[in-house]
Design a protein around this motif. Sequence first.
Motif, PDB file in Angstrom:
ATOM      1  N   ARG A  17       0.842  -1.194   0.000  1.00 17.02           N
ATOM      2  CA  ARG A  17       0.000   0.000   0.000  1.00 17.02           C
ATOM      3  C   ARG A  17       0.878   1.246   0.000  1.00 17.02           C
ATOM      4  O   ARG A  17       1.824   1.355   0.784  1.00 17.02           O
ATOM      5  CB  ARG A  17      -0.931   0.014   1.210  1.00 17.02           C
ATOM      6  CG  ARG A  17      -1.933   1.172   1.172  1.00 17.02           C
ATOM      7  CD  ARG A  17      -2.800   1.216   2.416  1.00 17.02           C
ATOM      8  NE  ARG A  17      -3.773   2.305   2.319  1.00 17.02           N
ATOM      9  CZ  ARG A  17      -5.022   2.163   1.899  1.00 17.02           C
ATOM     10  NH1 ARG A  17      -5.475   0.949   1.575  1.00 17.02           N
ATOM     11  NH2 ARG A  17      -5.837   3.200   1.822  1.00 17.02           N
ATOM     12  N   LEU A  18       0.549   2.194  -0.864  1.00 23.25           N
ATOM     13  CA  LEU A  18       1.317   3.432  -0.970  1.00 23.25           C
ATOM     14  C   LEU A  18       0.630   4.551  -0.200  1.00 23.25           C
ATOM     15  O   LEU A  18      -0.610   4.605  -0.137  1.00 23.25           O
ATOM     16  CB  LEU A  18       1.439   3.847  -2.446  1.00 23.25           C
ATOM     17  CG  LEU A  18       2.202   2.886  -3.363  1.00 23.25           C
ATOM     18  CD1 LEU A  18       2.007   3.271  -4.817  1.00 23.25           C
ATOM     19  CD2 LEU A  18       3.682   2.868  -3.001  1.00 23.25           C
ATOM     20  N   PRO A  19       1.389   5.461   0.390  1.00 27.06           N
ATOM     21  CA  PRO A  19       0.765   6.613   1.056  1.00 27.06           C
ATOM     22  C   PRO A  19       0.172   7.565   0.022  1.00 27.06           C
ATOM     23  O   PRO A  19       0.619   7.611  -1.132  1.00 27.06           O
ATOM     24  CB  PRO A  19       1.934   7.251   1.805  1.00 27.06           C
ATOM     25  CG  PRO A  19       3.151   6.841   1.033  1.00 27.06           C
ATOM     26  CD  PRO A  19       2.852   5.469   0.488  1.00 27.06           C
ATOM     27  N   ASP A  20      -0.838   8.307   0.436  1.00 28.55           N
ATOM     28  CA  ASP A  20      -1.462   9.274  -0.488  1.00 28.55           C
ATOM     29  C   ASP A  20      -0.535  10.452  -0.764  1.00 28.55           C
ATOM     30  O   ASP A  20      -0.583  11.055  -1.853  1.00 28.55           O
ATOM     31  CB  ASP A  20      -2.781   9.790   0.107  1.00 28.55           C
ATOM     32  CG  ASP A  20      -3.816   8.690   0.243  1.00 28.55           C
ATOM     33  OD1 ASP A  20      -3.806   7.760  -0.597  1.00 28.55           O
ATOM     34  OD2 ASP A  20      -4.627   8.742   1.189  1.00 28.55           O
ATOM     35  N   THR A  26       7.925  10.341  -6.288  1.00 26.78           N
ATOM     36  CA  THR A  26       7.412   9.207  -7.071  1.00 26.78           C
ATOM     37  C   THR A  26       7.166   7.998  -6.171  1.00 26.78           C
ATOM     38  O   THR A  26       7.666   7.928  -5.043  1.00 26.78           O
ATOM     39  CB  THR A  26       8.406   8.799  -8.172  1.00 26.78           C
ATOM     40  OG1 THR A  26       9.589   8.260  -7.548  1.00 26.78           O
ATOM     41  CG2 THR A  26       8.777   9.984  -9.056  1.00 26.78           C
ATOM     42  N   ALA A  27       6.416   7.067  -6.712  1.00 26.61           N
ATOM     43  CA  ALA A  27       6.186   5.806  -5.992  1.00 26.61           C
ATOM     44  C   ALA A  27       7.509   5.084  -5.763  1.00 26.61           C
ATOM     45  O   ALA A  27       7.727   4.489  -4.689  1.00 26.61           O
ATOM     46  CB  ALA A  27       5.220   4.929  -6.785  1.00 26.61           C
ATOM     47  N   MET A  28       8.397   5.125  -6.734  1.00 28.94           N
ATOM     48  CA  MET A  28       9.687   4.449  -6.589  1.00 28.94           C
ATOM     49  C   MET A  28      10.516   5.097  -5.478  1.00 28.94           C
ATOM     50  O   MET A  28      11.209   4.395  -4.724  1.00 28.94           O
ATOM     51  CB  MET A  28      10.458   4.459  -7.905  1.00 28.94           C
ATOM     52  CG  MET A  28      11.722   3.597  -7.855  1.00 28.94           C
ATOM     53  SD  MET A  28      12.654   3.575  -9.412  1.00 28.94           S
ATOM     54  CE  MET A  28      13.415   5.204  -9.335  1.00 28.94           C
ATOM     55  N   PRO A  65       4.138   9.320 -10.456  1.00 25.50           N
ATOM     56  CA  PRO A  65       4.035  10.162  -9.253  1.00 25.50           C
ATOM     57  C   PRO A  65       3.409   9.409  -8.076  1.00 25.50           C
ATOM     58  O   PRO A  65       2.541   8.556  -8.261  1.00 25.50           O
ATOM     59  CB  PRO A  65       3.124  11.312  -9.703  1.00 25.50           C
ATOM     60  CG  PRO A  65       3.151  11.286 -11.189  1.00 25.50           C
ATOM     61  CD  PRO A  65       3.349   9.853 -11.581  1.00 25.50           C
ATOM     62  N   LEU A  66       3.837   9.752  -6.882  1.00 24.03           N
ATOM     63  CA  LEU A  66       3.204   9.226  -5.685  1.00 24.03           C
ATOM     64  C   LEU A  66       1.771   9.767  -5.633  1.00 24.03           C
ATOM     65  O   LEU A  66       1.532  10.929  -5.950  1.00 24.03           O
ATOM     66  CB  LEU A  66       3.964   9.667  -4.439  1.00 24.03           C
ATOM     67  CG  LEU A  66       3.421   9.125  -3.110  1.00 24.03           C
ATOM     68  CD1 LEU A  66       3.699   7.627  -2.990  1.00 24.03           C
ATOM     69  CD2 LEU A  66       4.054   9.862  -1.930  1.00 24.03           C
ATOM     70  N   GLY A  67       0.827   8.931  -5.251  1.00 22.12           N
ATOM     71  CA  GLY A  67      -0.566   9.340  -5.180  1.00 22.12           C
ATOM     72  C   GLY A  67      -1.376   8.915  -6.377  1.00 22.12           C
ATOM     73  O   GLY A  67      -2.607   8.972  -6.356  1.00 22.12           O
ATOM     74  N   THR A  70      -2.938   3.497  -5.299  1.00 23.61           N
ATOM     75  CA  THR A  70      -3.061   3.167  -3.873  1.00 23.61           C
ATOM     76  C   THR A  70      -2.227   1.939  -3.533  1.00 23.61           C
ATOM     77  O   THR A  70      -1.648   1.844  -2.451  1.00 23.61           O
ATOM     78  CB  THR A  70      -4.532   2.905  -3.503  1.00 23.61           C
ATOM     79  OG1 THR A  70      -5.306   4.053  -3.854  1.00 23.61           O
ATOM     80  CG2 THR A  70      -4.691   2.604  -2.020  1.00 23.61           C
ATOM     81  N   PHE A  71      -2.179   0.989  -4.469  1.00 17.83           N
ATOM     82  CA  PHE A  71      -1.419  -0.245  -4.258  1.00 17.83           C
ATOM     83  C   PHE A  71      -0.483  -0.487  -5.424  1.00 17.83           C
ATOM     84  O   PHE A  71      -0.753  -0.088  -6.564  1.00 17.83           O
ATOM     85  CB  PHE A  71      -2.357  -1.455  -4.131  1.00 17.83           C
ATOM     86  CG  PHE A  71      -3.262  -1.426  -2.933  1.00 17.83           C
ATOM     87  CD1 PHE A  71      -2.796  -1.825  -1.683  1.00 17.83           C
ATOM     88  CD2 PHE A  71      -4.575  -0.997  -3.049  1.00 17.83           C
ATOM     89  CE1 PHE A  71      -3.630  -1.801  -0.573  1.00 17.83           C
ATOM     90  CE2 PHE A  71      -5.415  -0.969  -1.948  1.00 17.83           C
ATOM     91  CZ  PHE A  71      -4.936  -1.363  -0.703  1.00 17.83           C
ATOM     92  N   LEU A  72       0.609  -1.177  -5.123  1.00 18.45           N
ATOM     93  CA  LEU A  72       1.463  -1.703  -6.187  1.00 18.45           C
ATOM     94  C   LEU A  72       1.804  -3.149  -5.847  1.00 18.45           C
ATOM     95  O   LEU A  72       1.734  -3.572  -4.695  1.00 18.45           O
ATOM     96  CB  LEU A  72       2.724  -0.853  -6.389  1.00 18.45           C
ATOM     97  CG  LEU A  72       3.745  -0.681  -5.252  1.00 18.45           C
ATOM     98  CD1 LEU A  72       4.612  -1.916  -5.041  1.00 18.45           C
ATOM     99  CD2 LEU A  72       4.644   0.518  -5.554  1.00 18.45           C
TER     100      LEU A  72
END
Length: 303
Positions: A17-20, A26-28, A65-67, A70-72
Amino acid sequence: MESPLPVRNGVNATRLRLPDAGPWATAMDYVLDRFDHVDPQGIIERFERGEVQGLGGVPITPRTPLGEHTFLWYYRELPVETRLPVELSVLHQDDDLLVVDKPHFLPTTPGGRYVAESALVRLRILLELPDLVPIHRLDRMTAGVLLFAVNPKTRGRYQLLFERREVRKSYQAVAPVRPDLSLPLTMRSRMFKSRSYLLSQEIPGAPNAETRVVLQRSWSAPAGERGLYRLEPHSGKTHQLRVHMAALGLGIVNDPFYPVLQEEAPDDYAKPLQLLARQLEFTDPLSGREVAYTSRLSLAELH
Protein backbone atom coordinates in the motif's frame (compact mmCIF):
# COMPACT_ATOMS: atom_id res chain seq x y z
CA MET A 1 -8.14 -7.76 -4.75
CA GLU A 2 -6.59 -9.70 -7.61
CA SER A 3 -2.89 -9.33 -8.30
CA PRO A 4 -2.05 -8.03 -11.79
CA LEU A 5 1.15 -10.09 -11.73
CA PRO A 6 0.95 -13.86 -12.21
CA VAL A 7 2.42 -16.39 -9.79
CA ARG A 8 6.15 -16.78 -10.47
CA ASN A 9 8.21 -19.75 -9.29
CA GLY A 10 5.19 -20.84 -7.28
CA VAL A 11 5.08 -17.58 -5.27
CA ASN A 12 2.51 -14.78 -5.41
CA ALA A 13 3.56 -11.21 -6.08
CA THR A 14 3.65 -9.03 -2.96
CA ARG A 15 1.18 -6.17 -2.54
CA LEU A 16 2.29 -2.86 -1.01
CA ARG A 17 0.00 0.00 0.00
CA LEU A 18 1.32 3.43 -0.97
CA PRO A 19 0.76 6.61 1.06
CA ASP A 20 -1.46 9.27 -0.49
CA ALA A 21 1.17 11.95 0.06
CA GLY A 22 4.57 12.53 1.62
CA PRO A 23 8.08 13.81 0.94
CA TRP A 24 8.51 11.42 -2.01
CA ALA A 25 7.98 12.66 -5.56
CA THR A 26 7.41 9.21 -7.07
CA ALA A 27 6.19 5.81 -5.99
CA MET A 28 9.69 4.45 -6.59
CA ASP A 29 11.18 7.10 -4.28
CA TYR A 30 8.88 5.84 -1.51
CA VAL A 31 9.82 2.20 -2.11
CA LEU A 32 13.53 3.03 -2.12
CA ASP A 33 13.17 4.93 1.15
CA ARG A 34 11.09 2.21 2.85
CA PHE A 35 13.37 -0.62 1.76
CA ASP A 36 16.69 1.18 2.05
CA HIS A 37 18.24 -1.99 3.50
CA VAL A 38 17.61 -3.76 0.17
CA ASP A 39 19.79 -3.37 -2.93
CA PRO A 40 18.57 -0.02 -4.34
CA GLN A 41 19.87 -0.71 -7.85
CA GLY A 42 17.86 -3.95 -7.92
CA ILE A 43 14.70 -2.04 -6.96
CA ILE A 44 15.29 0.54 -9.70
CA GLU A 45 15.83 -2.19 -12.29
CA ARG A 46 12.53 -3.87 -11.36
CA PHE A 47 10.69 -0.61 -11.96
CA GLU A 48 12.52 -0.14 -15.27
CA ARG A 49 11.69 -3.69 -16.43
CA GLY A 50 7.97 -3.18 -15.80
CA GLU A 51 7.93 -5.74 -12.97
CA VAL A 52 6.13 -3.33 -10.64
CA GLN A 53 2.46 -2.87 -11.47
CA GLY A 54 -0.67 -1.20 -10.19
CA LEU A 55 -4.26 -2.38 -10.19
CA GLY A 56 -5.30 -3.65 -13.61
CA GLY A 57 -1.74 -4.34 -14.69
CA VAL A 58 -0.71 -0.71 -15.21
CA PRO A 59 3.10 -0.50 -15.12
CA ILE A 60 4.50 1.74 -12.39
CA THR A 61 7.63 3.31 -13.80
CA PRO A 62 10.46 5.20 -12.07
CA ARG A 63 8.57 8.42 -12.97
CA THR A 64 5.06 7.46 -11.77
CA PRO A 65 4.03 10.16 -9.25
CA LEU A 66 3.20 9.23 -5.69
CA GLY A 67 -0.57 9.34 -5.18
CA GLU A 68 -1.42 8.01 -8.63
CA HIS A 69 -1.87 4.47 -7.23
CA THR A 70 -3.06 3.17 -3.87
CA PHE A 71 -1.42 -0.24 -4.26
CA LEU A 72 1.46 -1.70 -6.19
CA TRP A 73 2.54 -5.30 -6.73
CA TYR A 74 6.08 -6.60 -7.12
CA TYR A 75 8.08 -9.82 -6.95
CA ARG A 76 10.20 -10.40 -3.87
CA GLU A 77 13.78 -11.55 -4.25
CA LEU A 78 13.58 -15.06 -2.83
CA PRO A 79 16.19 -16.28 -0.37
CA VAL A 80 18.35 -19.28 -1.20
CA GLU A 81 16.81 -22.22 0.67
CA THR A 82 18.14 -25.66 1.45
CA ARG A 83 15.57 -28.27 0.50
CA LEU A 84 13.99 -29.91 3.54
CA PRO A 85 14.53 -33.70 3.59
CA VAL A 86 10.79 -34.47 3.59
CA GLU A 87 8.32 -35.22 0.80
CA LEU A 88 4.66 -34.63 0.03
CA SER A 89 2.37 -37.29 -1.43
CA VAL A 90 -0.92 -36.82 -3.27
CA LEU A 91 -3.97 -38.63 -1.86
CA HIS A 92 -6.56 -37.25 -4.31
CA GLN A 93 -6.66 -34.84 -7.23
CA ASP A 94 -9.45 -33.64 -9.51
CA ASP A 95 -10.31 -30.41 -11.31
CA ASP A 96 -11.43 -28.71 -8.09
CA LEU A 97 -9.70 -30.33 -5.14
CA LEU A 98 -6.20 -31.53 -4.25
CA VAL A 99 -5.64 -33.60 -1.10
CA VAL A 100 -2.09 -34.32 0.07
CA ASP A 101 -0.21 -35.87 2.95
CA LYS A 102 1.96 -33.09 4.38
CA PRO A 103 5.06 -34.31 6.21
CA HIS A 104 6.36 -32.98 9.50
CA PHE A 105 8.63 -29.88 9.29
CA LEU A 106 7.16 -28.54 6.00
CA PRO A 107 5.06 -25.37 6.40
CA THR A 108 1.73 -25.13 4.59
CA THR A 109 2.39 -21.66 3.11
CA PRO A 110 5.42 -19.38 2.66
CA GLY A 111 6.49 -17.48 5.74
CA GLY A 112 9.65 -16.39 7.52
CA ARG A 113 12.65 -18.33 6.29
CA TYR A 114 10.50 -20.82 4.37
CA VAL A 115 9.22 -19.69 0.97
CA ALA A 116 10.03 -22.22 -1.74
CA GLU A 117 10.18 -24.82 1.02
CA SER A 118 6.46 -24.79 1.71
CA ALA A 119 3.75 -27.23 0.67
CA LEU A 120 1.99 -24.57 -1.43
CA VAL A 121 5.01 -23.51 -3.49
CA ARG A 122 6.28 -27.06 -3.95
CA LEU A 123 2.89 -28.22 -5.22
CA ARG A 124 2.33 -25.23 -7.51
CA ILE A 125 5.61 -25.97 -9.25
CA LEU A 126 5.41 -29.79 -9.19
CA LEU A 127 1.83 -30.00 -10.49
CA GLU A 128 1.93 -26.80 -12.59
CA LEU A 129 -1.05 -25.34 -10.73
CA PRO A 130 -0.36 -21.61 -10.21
CA ASP A 131 -3.89 -20.95 -8.86
CA LEU A 132 -3.56 -23.54 -6.08
CA VAL A 133 -4.64 -22.20 -2.66
CA PRO A 134 -4.81 -23.99 0.72
CA ILE A 135 -8.34 -24.40 2.06
CA HIS A 136 -7.06 -24.77 5.62
CA ARG A 137 -3.65 -25.05 7.30
CA LEU A 138 -1.56 -27.39 9.38
CA ASP A 139 1.25 -26.27 11.67
CA ARG A 140 4.74 -26.76 10.25
CA MET A 141 5.45 -29.45 12.85
CA THR A 142 2.15 -31.32 12.27
CA ALA A 143 1.83 -33.94 9.51
CA GLY A 144 -1.21 -35.30 7.73
CA VAL A 145 -4.17 -34.59 5.47
CA LEU A 146 -4.19 -31.13 3.88
CA LEU A 147 -6.67 -29.77 1.33
CA PHE A 148 -6.02 -27.32 -1.50
CA ALA A 149 -8.44 -25.65 -3.93
CA VAL A 150 -7.47 -26.11 -7.57
CA ASN A 151 -10.24 -24.10 -9.23
CA PRO A 152 -10.72 -20.44 -8.18
CA LYS A 153 -14.38 -20.62 -9.27
CA THR A 154 -15.24 -23.39 -6.77
CA ARG A 155 -12.72 -22.51 -4.05
CA GLY A 156 -15.25 -20.68 -1.89
CA ARG A 157 -17.55 -23.71 -1.69
CA TYR A 158 -14.83 -25.72 0.07
CA GLN A 159 -13.69 -22.83 2.25
CA LEU A 160 -17.23 -22.46 3.58
CA LEU A 161 -17.11 -26.03 4.90
CA PHE A 162 -14.36 -25.02 7.33
CA GLU A 163 -15.92 -21.65 8.17
CA ARG A 164 -19.19 -23.40 9.08
CA ARG A 165 -17.36 -26.22 10.93
CA GLU A 166 -18.88 -28.83 8.65
CA VAL A 167 -15.63 -30.81 8.34
CA ARG A 168 -15.14 -33.67 10.79
CA LYS A 169 -11.47 -33.78 11.79
CA SER A 170 -9.65 -36.62 13.48
CA TYR A 171 -6.04 -36.46 14.66
CA GLN A 172 -3.69 -38.96 16.26
CA ALA A 173 -1.19 -38.02 18.96
CA VAL A 174 1.26 -39.86 21.18
CA ALA A 175 1.57 -38.48 24.70
CA PRO A 176 2.07 -39.64 28.30
CA VAL A 177 -0.72 -41.43 30.17
CA ARG A 178 -2.34 -40.15 33.36
CA PRO A 179 -3.99 -43.04 35.24
CA ASP A 180 -5.94 -40.52 37.35
CA LEU A 181 -7.52 -38.85 34.30
CA SER A 182 -10.94 -40.10 33.23
CA LEU A 183 -11.18 -40.30 29.44
CA PRO A 184 -12.79 -39.63 27.04
CA LEU A 185 -13.45 -35.98 27.82
CA THR A 186 -14.02 -32.71 25.99
CA MET A 187 -11.74 -29.75 26.61
CA ARG A 188 -13.22 -26.27 26.18
CA SER A 189 -11.33 -23.01 26.70
CA ARG A 190 -10.83 -19.55 25.31
CA MET A 191 -7.64 -19.34 23.26
CA PHE A 192 -5.74 -16.29 22.05
CA LYS A 193 -2.76 -16.04 19.71
CA SER A 194 -0.95 -12.71 19.43
CA ARG A 195 0.83 -11.88 16.18
CA SER A 196 3.84 -10.79 18.21
CA TYR A 197 4.11 -13.88 20.45
CA LEU A 198 5.08 -17.38 19.41
CA LEU A 199 2.69 -19.32 21.64
CA SER A 200 -1.08 -19.56 21.91
CA GLN A 201 -2.54 -18.88 25.34
CA GLU A 202 -5.63 -19.88 27.26
CA ILE A 203 -7.32 -16.80 28.73
CA PRO A 204 -10.45 -16.15 30.79
CA GLY A 205 -13.70 -15.85 28.86
CA ALA A 206 -16.26 -17.76 26.87
CA PRO A 207 -14.76 -20.86 25.20
CA ASN A 208 -13.85 -20.56 21.53
CA ALA A 209 -11.90 -23.82 21.24
CA GLU A 210 -13.18 -27.35 21.78
CA THR A 211 -11.37 -30.71 21.56
CA ARG A 212 -12.58 -34.22 22.34
CA VAL A 213 -9.78 -36.42 23.73
CA VAL A 214 -9.96 -40.22 23.53
CA LEU A 215 -7.27 -42.66 24.72
CA GLN A 216 -7.16 -45.52 22.20
CA ARG A 217 -4.41 -47.66 23.74
CA SER A 218 -1.34 -47.45 25.94
CA TRP A 219 2.03 -49.18 26.31
CA SER A 220 5.22 -49.06 28.35
CA ALA A 221 8.14 -47.09 26.93
CA PRO A 222 11.64 -46.22 28.23
CA ALA A 223 10.46 -42.68 29.02
CA GLY A 224 7.33 -43.92 30.83
CA GLU A 225 3.86 -45.05 29.83
CA ARG A 226 2.76 -43.77 26.45
CA GLY A 227 -0.71 -43.51 24.96
CA LEU A 228 -2.16 -43.21 21.47
CA TYR A 229 -4.87 -40.55 21.53
CA ARG A 230 -7.61 -39.67 19.07
CA LEU A 231 -8.19 -35.92 19.07
CA GLU A 232 -11.33 -34.45 17.52
CA PRO A 233 -11.24 -30.64 17.32
CA HIS A 234 -14.55 -28.86 16.83
CA SER A 235 -12.74 -25.59 16.17
CA GLY A 236 -9.47 -24.66 14.50
CA LYS A 237 -7.47 -22.31 16.70
CA THR A 238 -3.69 -22.08 16.29
CA HIS A 239 -1.92 -24.85 18.26
CA GLN A 240 -5.28 -25.84 19.76
CA LEU A 241 -4.56 -29.56 20.15
CA ARG A 242 -1.10 -28.98 21.54
CA VAL A 243 -2.39 -26.45 24.09
CA HIS A 244 -5.30 -28.60 25.22
CA MET A 245 -3.17 -31.71 25.62
CA ALA A 246 -0.55 -29.78 27.59
CA ALA A 247 -3.28 -28.32 29.81
CA LEU A 248 -4.32 -31.88 30.67
CA GLY A 249 -0.76 -32.77 31.64
CA LEU A 250 -0.46 -34.79 28.41
CA GLY A 251 2.10 -32.80 26.45
CA ILE A 252 2.49 -34.35 22.99
CA VAL A 253 5.80 -36.19 22.53
CA ASN A 254 8.53 -34.03 20.95
CA ASP A 255 6.56 -30.78 21.27
CA PRO A 256 9.14 -27.95 21.58
CA PHE A 257 6.48 -25.37 22.58
CA TYR A 258 4.05 -26.89 25.08
CA PRO A 259 3.93 -27.25 28.02
CA VAL A 260 7.41 -25.63 28.20
CA LEU A 261 8.96 -23.56 25.42
CA GLN A 262 12.34 -25.08 24.58
CA GLU A 263 15.36 -23.13 23.41
CA GLU A 264 15.43 -22.67 19.65
CA ALA A 265 17.41 -25.43 17.96
CA PRO A 266 17.80 -26.90 14.46
CA ASP A 267 15.08 -29.32 13.40
CA ASP A 268 15.72 -32.87 14.57
CA TYR A 269 14.18 -34.97 11.80
CA ALA A 270 14.51 -38.08 13.97
CA LYS A 271 12.14 -36.55 16.54
CA PRO A 272 9.07 -35.11 14.81
CA LEU A 273 6.14 -33.83 16.82
CA GLN A 274 3.90 -36.84 17.41
CA LEU A 275 0.77 -35.27 15.99
CA LEU A 276 -0.91 -36.41 12.77
CA ALA A 277 -4.00 -35.07 10.98
CA ARG A 278 -5.36 -38.55 10.39
CA GLN A 279 -8.67 -38.00 8.59
CA LEU A 280 -11.03 -35.35 7.19
CA GLU A 281 -14.67 -36.17 6.44
CA PHE A 282 -17.32 -33.94 4.88
CA THR A 283 -20.09 -33.71 2.32
CA ASP A 284 -18.50 -32.62 -0.93
CA PRO A 285 -20.23 -29.33 -1.86
CA LEU A 286 -20.00 -30.07 -5.60
CA SER A 287 -20.99 -33.73 -5.82
CA GLY A 288 -23.09 -33.97 -2.64
CA ARG A 289 -21.28 -37.21 -1.74
CA GLU A 290 -19.88 -38.05 1.68
CA VAL A 291 -16.09 -38.25 1.39
CA ALA A 292 -13.30 -39.21 3.75
CA TYR A 293 -9.60 -38.60 3.14
CA THR A 294 -7.21 -40.60 5.34
CA SER A 295 -3.49 -40.10 5.83
CA ARG A 296 -1.11 -42.88 4.80
CA LEU A 297 1.53 -41.60 7.23
CA SER A 298 2.08 -43.00 10.70
CA LEU A 299 3.63 -41.60 13.84
CA ALA A 300 7.21 -42.68 14.54
CA GLU A 301 6.41 -43.67 18.14
CA LEU A 302 4.01 -46.35 16.82
CA HIS A 303 6.65 -48.18 14.79
